[in-house]
Enzyme design. Sequence first.
Site, PDB file in Angstrom:
ATOM      1  CG  ASP A   8      -3.807  17.276   7.532  1.00 49.27           C
ATOM      2  OD1 ASP A   8      -2.720  16.828   7.945  1.00 49.27           O
ATOM      3  OD2 ASP A   8      -4.860  16.615   7.499  1.00 49.27           O
ATOM      4  CG  ASP A 130      -3.479   7.123   3.461  1.00 56.15           C
ATOM      5  OD1 ASP A 130      -3.134   7.055   4.656  1.00 56.15           O
ATOM      6  OD2 ASP A 130      -2.931   7.852   2.626  1.00 56.15           O
TER       7      ASP A 130
END
EC number: 5.3.1.16
Length: 242
Positions: A8, A130
């Site tokens: 990330d 998500d």
Amino acid sequence: MTLYPAIDLKGGQVVRLKRGDMAQATVYSAEPGAQARRFAALGFPWLHVVDLDGAFAGRPANAAAVETILAAVPGVPVQLGGGIRNMATAEAWLDRGVRRVILGSAAVKDPDFAMLACRTWPDRVAVGIDARGGMVATEGWAEVSALPAQDVARRFEDASAAAIIYTDIERDGMLGGVNLEATLALARAVRVPVIASGGVASLNDLVALAAVAHEGIEGVIIGRALYDGRIDPAKALALVAR
């Protein structure tokens, strides 16, 4: 079942967040390319890369870091998400060597684009779902919609999507264990392969997922548990190989 180590990116650095909160970022490396090489050397077959700043901005924000990763591991397929909101951006990344792009917010806010991308590049576009409390979140998880995760997933059943990446936001980065129940329910509800994400804390999570992989769970993304040494890469790879 495929293991996807997560890289990330925030401000050009490799970080991990807690529940998607940009204010709770732990920096693990200032060299994304070196991190990618480490994962490749360990034997991971894929890399999962997310442009966190791009997810909030709605456009690529860590392009230089992503380019560094692609150059560092030319033989390792990379799936990339964050800030990909139109065909031009998706095509540009695919042309640069990204094996698979991930569409998250766009799958909810611009489903026509997401469908077109899936059909234009069969098996090279994944849909990122998500969820917080079962409802889909967008804009880097800053906004929660009124759409159940399974409803969004069903939209893409016949669109040639490569996979659905399902992340439980409440568990992401918290090392509390994967949400097996919700992940399995989604996998059973759709024909598209599901990749589990969020909360993986130990080999026990991988064992539990591997036991039901035949029901549609193609892989699992591992983040903080790898960086903190809670999961031994060699043991994890050997486990899924069996």
